[in-house]
Design a protein around this motif. Structure first.
Motif, PDB file in Angstrom:
ATOM      1  N   ILE A 127      10.044 -18.250 -14.568  1.00  0.00           N
ATOM      2  CA  ILE A 127       9.972 -18.861 -13.541  1.00  0.00           C
ATOM      3  C   ILE A 127      11.054 -18.287 -12.504  1.00  0.00           C
ATOM      4  O   ILE A 127      11.051 -18.328 -11.339  1.00  0.00           O
ATOM      5  N   GLN A 128      12.218 -17.787 -13.303  1.00  0.00           N
ATOM      6  CA  GLN A 128      13.319 -17.106 -12.290  1.00  0.00           C
ATOM      7  C   GLN A 128      12.756 -15.674 -11.582  1.00  0.00           C
ATOM      8  O   GLN A 128      13.284 -15.608 -10.321  1.00  0.00           O
ATOM      9  N   ALA A 129      12.120 -15.062 -12.341  1.00  0.00           N
ATOM     10  CA  ALA A 129      11.525 -13.836 -11.634  1.00  0.00           C
ATOM     11  C   ALA A 129      10.708 -14.382 -10.470  1.00  0.00           C
ATOM     12  O   ALA A 129      10.585 -13.648  -9.213  1.00  0.00           O
ATOM     13  N   ILE A 130       9.787 -15.187 -10.577  1.00  0.00           N
ATOM     14  CA  ILE A 130       8.908 -15.651  -9.391  1.00  0.00           C
ATOM     15  C   ILE A 130       9.783 -16.320  -8.345  1.00  0.00           C
ATOM     16  O   ILE A 130       9.400 -16.212  -7.177  1.00  0.00           O
ATOM     17  N   LEU A 131      10.725 -17.289  -8.843  1.00  0.00           N
ATOM     18  CA  LEU A 131      11.438 -17.904  -7.752  1.00  0.00           C
ATOM     19  C   LEU A 131      12.428 -16.738  -7.115  1.00  0.00           C
ATOM     20  O   LEU A 131      12.639 -16.923  -5.854  1.00  0.00           O
ATOM     21  N   ALA A 132      12.768 -15.703  -7.708  1.00  0.00           N
ATOM     22  CA  ALA A 132      13.755 -14.763  -7.173  1.00  0.00           C
ATOM     23  C   ALA A 132      12.508 -13.847  -6.042  1.00  0.00           C
ATOM     24  O   ALA A 132      13.196 -13.330  -5.025  1.00  0.00           O
ATOM     25  N   GLU A 133      11.244 -13.836  -6.198  1.00  0.00           N
ATOM     26  CA  GLU A 133      10.548 -12.959  -5.433  1.00  0.00           C
ATOM     27  C   GLU A 133      10.117 -13.832  -4.295  1.00  0.00           C
ATOM     28  O   GLU A 133       9.935 -13.253  -3.017  1.00  0.00           O
ATOM     29  N   ILE A 134       9.696 -15.222  -4.479  1.00  0.00           N
ATOM     30  CA  ILE A 134       9.042 -15.679  -3.191  1.00  0.00           C
ATOM     31  C   ILE A 134      10.287 -16.726  -2.615  1.00  0.00           C
ATOM     32  O   ILE A 134      10.129 -17.290  -1.532  1.00  0.00           O
ATOM     33  N   GLY A 135      11.181 -16.978  -3.486  1.00  0.00           N
ATOM     34  CA  GLY A 135      12.306 -17.983  -2.950  1.00  0.00           C
ATOM     35  C   GLY A 135      11.923 -19.465  -3.028  1.00  0.00           C
ATOM     36  O   GLY A 135      10.741 -19.810  -3.637  1.00  0.00           O
ATOM     37  N   VAL A 136      12.735 -20.282  -2.638  1.00  0.00           N
ATOM     38  CA  VAL A 136      12.318 -21.756  -2.741  1.00  0.00           C
ATOM     39  C   VAL A 136      11.759 -22.645  -1.254  1.00  0.00           C
ATOM     40  O   VAL A 136      11.566 -23.558  -1.286  1.00  0.00           O
ATOM     41  N   ASP A 137      12.179 -21.719  -0.557  1.00  0.00           N
ATOM     42  CA  ASP A 137      11.788 -22.247   0.841  1.00  0.00           C
ATOM     43  C   ASP A 137      10.520 -21.879   1.202  1.00  0.00           C
ATOM     44  O   ASP A 137      10.041 -20.756   1.677  1.00  0.00           O
ATOM     45  N   MET A 138       9.424 -22.704   1.016  1.00  0.00           N
ATOM     46  CA  MET A 138       7.942 -22.510   1.414  1.00  0.00           C
ATOM     47  C   MET A 138       7.648 -22.616   2.760  1.00  0.00           C
ATOM     48  O   MET A 138       6.466 -22.384   3.288  1.00  0.00           O
ATOM     49  N   SER A 139       8.614 -22.993   3.730  1.00  0.00           N
ATOM     50  CA  SER A 139       8.351 -23.090   5.157  1.00  0.00           C
ATOM     51  C   SER A 139       7.925 -21.426   6.053  1.00  0.00           C
ATOM     52  O   SER A 139       7.464 -21.703   7.004  1.00  0.00           O
ATOM     53  N   ILE A 177       2.663 -23.551  -7.957  1.00  0.00           N
ATOM     54  CA  ILE A 177       3.994 -23.114  -7.666  1.00  0.00           C
ATOM     55  C   ILE A 177       4.247 -23.536  -6.224  1.00  0.00           C
ATOM     56  O   ILE A 177       5.100 -24.102  -5.826  1.00  0.00           O
ATOM     57  N   TYR A 178       3.316 -23.066  -5.273  1.00  0.00           N
ATOM     58  CA  TYR A 178       3.627 -23.280  -3.964  1.00  0.00           C
ATOM     59  C   TYR A 178       3.676 -24.800  -3.502  1.00  0.00           C
ATOM     60  O   TYR A 178       4.803 -25.094  -2.964  1.00  0.00           O
ATOM     61  N   HIS A 179       2.778 -25.595  -3.947  1.00  0.00           N
ATOM     62  CA  HIS A 179       2.785 -27.065  -3.795  1.00  0.00           C
ATOM     63  C   HIS A 179       4.040 -27.819  -4.625  1.00  0.00           C
ATOM     64  O   HIS A 179       4.492 -28.677  -4.065  1.00  0.00           O
ATOM     65  N   VAL A 180       4.395 -27.273  -5.736  1.00  0.00           N
ATOM     66  CA  VAL A 180       5.613 -28.035  -6.407  1.00  0.00           C
ATOM     67  C   VAL A 180       6.885 -27.775  -5.331  1.00  0.00           C
ATOM     68  O   VAL A 180       7.578 -28.691  -5.299  1.00  0.00           O
ATOM     69  N   LEU A 181       6.727 -26.328  -4.899  1.00  0.00           N
ATOM     70  CA  LEU A 181       7.958 -26.103  -4.191  1.00  0.00           C
ATOM     71  C   LEU A 181       8.225 -26.749  -2.864  1.00  0.00           C
ATOM     72  O   LEU A 181       9.029 -27.253  -2.384  1.00  0.00           O
ATOM     73  N   LYS A 182       6.821 -26.829  -2.190  1.00  0.00           N
ATOM     74  CA  LYS A 182       6.914 -27.349  -0.971  1.00  0.00           C
ATOM     75  C   LYS A 182       6.980 -29.032  -0.890  1.00  0.00           C
ATOM     76  O   LYS A 182       7.498 -29.388  -0.063  1.00  0.00           O
ATOM     77  N   GLU A 183       6.301 -29.717  -1.950  1.00  0.00           N
ATOM     78  CA  GLU A 183       6.336 -31.023  -1.721  1.00  0.00           C
ATOM     79  C   GLU A 183       7.339 -31.661  -2.728  1.00  0.00           C
ATOM     80  O   GLU A 183       7.315 -32.928  -2.663  1.00  0.00           O
ATOM     81  N   HIS A 184       7.991 -30.707  -3.431  1.00  0.00           N
ATOM     82  CA  HIS A 184       8.945 -31.256  -4.569  1.00  0.00           C
ATOM     83  C   HIS A 184       8.588 -32.292  -5.290  1.00  0.00           C
ATOM     84  O   HIS A 184       9.104 -33.573  -5.579  1.00  0.00           O
ATOM     85  N   LYS A 185       7.230 -32.164  -5.893  1.00  0.00           N
ATOM     86  CA  LYS A 185       6.773 -33.294  -6.837  1.00  0.00           C
ATOM     87  C   LYS A 185       6.575 -32.549  -8.160  1.00  0.00           C
ATOM     88  O   LYS A 185       6.654 -31.086  -8.244  1.00  0.00           O
ATOM     89  N   ASP A 186       6.517 -33.451  -9.217  1.00  0.00           N
ATOM     90  CA  ASP A 186       6.373 -32.574 -10.382  1.00  0.00           C
ATOM     91  C   ASP A 186       4.902 -32.255 -10.784  1.00  0.00           C
ATOM     92  O   ASP A 186       3.913 -33.001 -10.108  1.00  0.00           O
ATOM     93  N   TYR A 187       4.768 -31.177 -11.502  1.00  0.00           N
ATOM     94  CA  TYR A 187       3.090 -30.824 -11.896  1.00  0.00           C
ATOM     95  C   TYR A 187       2.572 -31.912 -12.718  1.00  0.00           C
ATOM     96  O   TYR A 187       3.099 -32.032 -13.800  1.00  0.00           O
ATOM     97  N   GLN A 188       1.099 -32.028 -12.322  1.00  0.00           N
ATOM     98  CA  GLN A 188       0.474 -33.010 -13.432  1.00  0.00           C
ATOM     99  C   GLN A 188      -0.620 -32.244 -13.584  1.00  0.00           C
ATOM    100  O   GLN A 188      -1.824 -31.986 -12.927  1.00  0.00           O
ATOM    101  N   ASP A 189      -0.681 -31.828 -14.988  1.00  0.00           N
ATOM    102  CA  ASP A 189      -1.831 -30.963 -15.592  1.00  0.00           C
ATOM    103  C   ASP A 189      -3.300 -31.917 -15.670  1.00  0.00           C
ATOM    104  O   ASP A 189      -3.245 -33.190 -15.883  1.00  0.00           O
ATOM    105  N   LEU A 190      -4.284 -31.397 -15.200  1.00  0.00           N
ATOM    106  CA  LEU A 190      -5.446 -32.044 -15.273  1.00  0.00           C
ATOM    107  C   LEU A 190      -6.016 -32.218 -16.855  1.00  0.00           C
ATOM    108  O   LEU A 190      -7.157 -32.943 -16.475  1.00  0.00           O
ATOM    109  N   GLY A 191      -5.778 -31.347 -17.340  1.00  0.00           N
ATOM    110  CA  GLY A 191      -6.043 -31.334 -18.899  1.00  0.00           C
ATOM    111  C   GLY A 191      -7.575 -30.564 -19.105  1.00  0.00           C
ATOM    112  O   GLY A 191      -8.042 -29.883 -18.168  1.00  0.00           O
ATOM    113  N   ARG A 192      -7.702 -30.137 -20.363  1.00  0.00           N
ATOM    114  CA  ARG A 192      -8.622 -29.575 -20.639  1.00  0.00           C
ATOM    115  C   ARG A 192      -9.934 -29.701 -20.294  1.00  0.00           C
ATOM    116  O   ARG A 192     -10.974 -28.922 -20.506  1.00  0.00           O
ATOM    117  N   ASP A 193     -10.555 -31.160 -20.332  1.00  0.00           N
ATOM    118  CA  ASP A 193     -11.692 -31.586 -20.179  1.00  0.00           C
ATOM    119  C   ASP A 193     -11.780 -31.871 -18.743  1.00  0.00           C
ATOM    120  O   ASP A 193     -12.915 -32.429 -18.378  1.00  0.00           O
TER     121      ASP A 193
END
Length: 154
Positions: A6-18, A102-118
């Motif tokens: 997570i730290q490596a990904i955020l270091a590369e793309i940043g937290v500002d999705m604008s 990751i893009y949507h979590v950072l842009k919309e400031h929402k928690d991730y909801q997993d859709l599940g294996r089924d």
């Protein structure tokens, strides 16, 4: 995903999705976007695009970890694609899906909801039913489906 990924990904793309108009621009910048080669109406295979190789590496590593869990949407996506497309292509697809999440979590400031294996089974239940009936008929069985009667309490 672990903390280092997570730290490596955020270091590369940043937290500002604008800076990215939508998730497709981020995918293209990363080099994780699907190919668009087509000839005579047939989609052709193409290699992964050039982009940010460190981010692509971190996403692929995170996708491998996500694909090895038992109850996540990403594991179901990997298991659905790997036999048909190959393990590495399925891994890139899962990494692309992770990047979009990751893009949507950072842009919309929402928690991730997993859709599940089924998710895929519930999303297209009729298509799965037709596929399984066709598969049983190909194996030499005669199949007739009828809805199960639920016990009604009086």
């Amino acid at each position: 995903m672990n903390r280092v990924s997570i730290q490596a990904i955020l270091a590369e793309i940043g937290v500002d999705m604008s800076v990215f108009p939508d998730e497709h621009h981020l995918s293209s910048w990363t080099g994780m976007c699907p190919g668009n080669e087509e000839s005579a109406g047939k989609r052709l295979r193409s290699a992964v695009r050039h982009g940010n190789r460190w981010l692509r590496r971190d996403l692929s590593e995170a996708a491998w970890g996500a694909s090895q869990t038992q109850t996540s949407y990403f594991a179901a996506q990997y298991r659905r694609l790997a036999p048909r497309r190959g393990k590495k292509r399925a891994l890139i697809t899962v990494a692309h899906s992770l990047l979009i999440v990751i893009y949507h979590v950072l842009k919309e400031h929402k928690d991730y909801q997993d859709l599940g294996r089924d998710y895929f089974d519930c999303h297209s239940a009729e298509r799965l039913q037709r596929y399984l009936v066709h598969r049983l008929e190909a194996l030499g069985h005669e199949v007739s489906l009828r809805p199960r009667k639920l016990d009604q309490e009086n």
